[in-house]
Write an enzyme that holds these catalytic residues in place. Structure first.
Site, PDB file in Angstrom:
ATOM      1  N   HIS A  93       0.835  -1.208   0.000  1.00 30.70           N
ATOM      2  CA  HIS A  93       0.000   0.000   0.000  1.00 30.70           C
ATOM      3  C   HIS A  93       0.867   1.254   0.000  1.00 30.70           C
ATOM      4  O   HIS A  93       0.655   2.175  -0.798  1.00 30.70           O
ATOM      5  CB  HIS A  93      -0.900  -0.021   1.241  1.00 30.70           C
ATOM      6  CG  HIS A  93      -1.732   1.209   1.412  1.00 30.70           C
ATOM      7  ND1 HIS A  93      -3.054   1.279   1.009  1.00 30.70           N
ATOM      8  CD2 HIS A  93      -1.442   2.425   1.942  1.00 30.70           C
ATOM      9  CE1 HIS A  93      -3.532   2.486   1.280  1.00 30.70           C
ATOM     10  NE2 HIS A  93      -2.570   3.196   1.850  1.00 30.70           N
ATOM     11  N   GLU A  94       1.865   1.296   0.873  1.00 27.16           N
ATOM     12  CA  GLU A  94       2.680   2.505   0.994  1.00 27.16           C
ATOM     13  C   GLU A  94       3.583   2.711  -0.222  1.00 27.16           C
ATOM     14  O   GLU A  94       3.741   3.834  -0.708  1.00 27.16           O
ATOM     15  CB  GLU A  94       3.506   2.442   2.280  1.00 27.16           C
ATOM     16  CG  GLU A  94       2.674   2.508   3.539  1.00 27.16           C
ATOM     17  CD  GLU A  94       1.781   3.744   3.584  1.00 27.16           C
ATOM     18  OE1 GLU A  94       2.236   4.842   3.191  1.00 27.16           O
ATOM     19  OE2 GLU A  94       0.618   3.613   3.993  1.00 27.16           O
TER      20      GLU A  94
ATOM     21  N   HIS B  71       1.746   4.426  -3.019  1.00 25.35           N
ATOM     22  CA  HIS B  71       1.628   5.887  -2.961  1.00 25.35           C
ATOM     23  C   HIS B  71       2.774   6.535  -3.738  1.00 25.35           C
ATOM     24  O   HIS B  71       2.574   7.511  -4.470  1.00 25.35           O
ATOM     25  CB  HIS B  71       1.664   6.370  -1.515  1.00 25.35           C
ATOM     26  CG  HIS B  71       0.354   6.276  -0.797  1.00 25.35           C
ATOM     27  ND1 HIS B  71      -0.815   6.809  -1.297  1.00 25.35           N
ATOM     28  CD2 HIS B  71       0.039   5.720   0.410  1.00 25.35           C
ATOM     29  CE1 HIS B  71      -1.799   6.597  -0.430  1.00 25.35           C
ATOM     30  NE2 HIS B  71      -1.313   5.929   0.607  1.00 25.35           N
TER      31      HIS B  71
ATOM     32  N   GLU C 187      -5.944   7.011  -1.509  1.00 27.34           N
ATOM     33  CA  GLU C 187      -5.874   5.874  -0.593  1.00 27.34           C
ATOM     34  C   GLU C 187      -6.517   4.635  -1.211  1.00 27.34           C
ATOM     35  O   GLU C 187      -5.999   3.521  -1.094  1.00 27.34           O
ATOM     36  CB  GLU C 187      -6.562   6.223   0.733  1.00 27.34           C
ATOM     37  CG  GLU C 187      -5.836   7.268   1.558  1.00 27.34           C
ATOM     38  CD  GLU C 187      -4.492   6.788   2.085  1.00 27.34           C
ATOM     39  OE1 GLU C 187      -4.168   5.591   1.942  1.00 27.34           O
ATOM     40  OE2 GLU C 187      -3.765   7.627   2.635  1.00 27.34           O
TER      41      GLU C 187
END
Length: 268
Positions: free
Chosen positions: A136-137, A140, A196
């Site tokens: 997920h990170e 970004h 997100e």
């Protein structure tokens, strides 16, 4: 650091007519800022953050963070190379560090500068759960969400003046410092709900490409939600989609993620 070179007028005029398309999710976004300058700033801020905290090295957990991060990085690089976009990641200088902190948090700065806090490890439980977080990170950063947030602030604050080339260097610097507060933790940049949600989707695919089971995502997010009840919401969840929407979206994305997982050798 001076940020007067972050935005060239000619480059901005060109960028306004061309959006950046995420090669994994297909989402388009407006990204006006100079990526090389963002990466330089991120590297400096990452170094400062590590110097002010306690970096855990040599432990089993630190090795897990490095191993999971490396596999996700390698999967991303293979994918980008397979679609002819290896150049997108050419300037990345990846780092994966475990920081001592009770916070339920993790982040990735532009350029692949990743930090995982020890406080989130009991929630991740295993490598699959950790891959949910790190996928997920990393997403970004790969999706250029920092650049997009800067661009959104530029357009909201100055609008048509961008096209006219009437924005001063001081004004550009102000936008950058508002979105990426210099001297504080740049990593705690607040992303929007759309970003997100995209990081959820992209991260699910990346962890699957790396051979981690994407079915671990729903239990992980349920644990994160449970951990946040009755207490101040963790920074990691501050601008995230509501739990019901997140789980629904993950269920929609799971079939495609499982295809990537199977192709990586995973067992269904």
């Amino acid at each position: 650091m001076k940020v007067t070179h972050l935005f060239g007028m000619g480059a901005i005029a060109l960028s306004i007519v061309a959006c950046t398309t995420n090669p994994i999710t297909g989402r388009s976004s407006l990204q006006l800022a100079n990526n090389s300058e963002i990466l330089t700033m991120s590297a400096q801020e990452y170094k400062t953050t590590l110097s002010k905290g306690k970096v855990i090295t040599g432990t089993a957990d630190a090795k897990r963070v490095a191993s999971v991060g490396s596999r996700i990085k390698n999967a991303a690089e293979r994918y980008y190379q397979s679609i002819g976009r290896a150049a997108d990641l050419a300037s990345y200088n990846w780092e994966f560090n475990l920081l001592q902190s009770s916070e339920l948090n993790a982040w990735c700065m532009p350029g692949g500068k990743v930090a995982v806090y020890t406080g989130i490890l009991p929630i991740t439980k295993d490598d699959n759960g950790l891959a949910v977080v790190m996928g997920h990170e990393v997403s970004h950063a790969l999706a250029g969400h920092g650049n997009e947030r800067i661009s959104q602030a530029m357009v909201a604050q100055y609008g048509g003046a961008i096209l006219g080339g009437t924005i001063s260097n001081a004004q550009w610097a102000n936008v950058f410092q508002t979105v990426y507060p210099i001297g504080s933790q740049v990593a705690l940049l607040k992303y929007g709900r759309n970003q997100e949600s995209e990081a959820d989707e992209m991260g699910l695919y990346l962890m699957s490409m790396a051979g981690y089971d994407p079915r671990a995502a729903i239990p992980f997010w349920n644990r994160m939600e449970a951990a946040s009840k009755g207490a101040r919401q963790p920074e990691f969840l501050s601008t995230h989609p509501n739990p019901e929407t997140r789980i629904s979206d993950i269920n929609k994305d799971l079939p495609k993620a499982l295809e990537y997982y199977k192709a990586a050798g995973g067992k269904l």
